[in-house]
Design a protein around this motif. Sequence first.
Motif, PDB file in Angstrom:
ATOM      1  N   ASN A 285      -0.433   9.158  -3.584  1.00 32.68           N
ATOM      2  CA  ASN A 285      -1.864   9.475  -3.574  1.00 32.68           C
ATOM      3  C   ASN A 285      -2.416   9.072  -2.211  1.00 32.68           C
ATOM      4  OD1 ASN A 285      -4.601   9.857  -4.032  1.00 32.68           O
ATOM      5  ND2 ASN A 285      -4.514   9.064  -6.126  1.00 32.68           N
TER       6      ASN A 285
ATOM      7  N   ALA B 131      -5.739  14.873  -3.345  1.00 33.49           N
ATOM      8  CA  ALA B 131      -4.343  14.456  -3.352  1.00 33.49           C
ATOM      9  C   ALA B 131      -3.442  15.593  -3.814  1.00 33.49           C
ATOM     10  CB  ALA B 131      -4.157  13.249  -4.270  1.00 33.49           C
TER      11      ALA B 131
ATOM     12  N   SER C 267       3.172   6.133  -5.476  1.00 33.65           N
ATOM     13  CA  SER C 267       2.130   6.879  -6.182  1.00 33.65           C
ATOM     14  C   SER C 267       1.836   8.232  -5.552  1.00 33.65           C
ATOM     15  CB  SER C 267       0.837   6.057  -6.241  1.00 33.65           C
ATOM     16  OG  SER C 267       1.035   4.866  -6.964  1.00 33.65           O
TER      17      SER C 267
ATOM     18  N   ALA D 194     -11.408   9.885  -4.058  1.00 29.08           N
ATOM     19  CA  ALA D 194     -10.668   8.692  -3.650  1.00 29.08           C
ATOM     20  C   ALA D 194     -11.575   7.472  -3.625  1.00 29.08           C
ATOM     21  CB  ALA D 194     -10.034   8.922  -2.285  1.00 29.08           C
TER      22      ALA D 194
ATOM     23  N   GLN E  40       0.208   3.400  -2.640  1.00 33.03           N
ATOM     24  CA  GLN E  40      -0.383   4.733  -2.753  1.00 33.03           C
ATOM     25  C   GLN E  40       0.274   5.727  -1.806  1.00 33.03           C
ATOM     26  OE1 GLN E  40      -2.509   5.393  -5.186  1.00 33.03           O
ATOM     27  NE2 GLN E  40      -2.322   3.223  -5.744  1.00 33.03           N
TER      28      GLN E  40
END
Length: 296
Positions: free
Chosen positions: A263, A41, A261, A55, A257
């Motif tokens: 990510n 990431a 986030s 992940a 995500q």
Amino acid sequence: MNKLRNFNLPWWLSVGPALLVLCFFMVLPIAIIFSYSLMQADPHGGVVHAFSTDAYLRFLFERDWDDVLQFDLSYFTIFLRSIALAAATTLLCLAISFPAAYYIAGQPPARRNVLLLLITIPFWANLLVRTYCWVLILRDSGLVNTWLGLAGWISSPLPLMYTNGAILIGLVYAYLPFMALPIYATLEKTDWRLINASRDLYANPLQTMRRIVLPLARPGIIAGSIMVFIPSLGAVIAPDLLGGGRKLMIGSLIQLQFSASRNWPFGAANAVILLVFVLLLLYLWRRRGGNTTGAW
């Protein structure tokens, strides 16, 4: 005319366009998501093109301050909640849709068309708008609490919003037509003389339903269950609006995500895990002899 009838396109020319569409709109996006899930990431969003399985590890483990992996069920709990809500949505949609579809299939054509129109009316409005209407109904100052308060049944508002029950209501409302229409399409072709014959042979209503109606409706029930369960797993709007971020589902987690986030690998890994889970369910169903015909 005979020459035209005997003219056959090469297989690659007849199948090629369909394969091209499938590869471009299905295989390629899945391949990109899978490749992202195996990268690192970037803190500013996106990915770093370096191989990593972090992940997938993060789905069940969390790194502490000294980089030691510790077992963490937080994300797995979200996944289980999504499965439970999707299964409950499917069962409730089936319980509501089957009697309605059975009733509509037995009506005269004119009345049948009107009833089908009532089922499809929700499709005319945007899903976001329809789901937000439930916020106005279930919130502390909404219609439900207001009516219950006026009736004297409650002294303070019931906590209806931001619960699993509120999410379940939103999911059932959103996907109910996807269950009702396939079941109706199957029952609409039913030879009602079979039902009359079972009654003439002294079968009670429960026996007629179990031995005649349910086997005939099985293809529609299976198709409707698939069309409700799979989209419910990845639902985003109902968990966000009616869950308020307190009751995340897997679709909301993936969206979070990729947005707040930042990510992307973890969001892609969750999408891959969800895809593998759905494919595994379908595979196991087929291994058990699953089909859309036959008796119960």
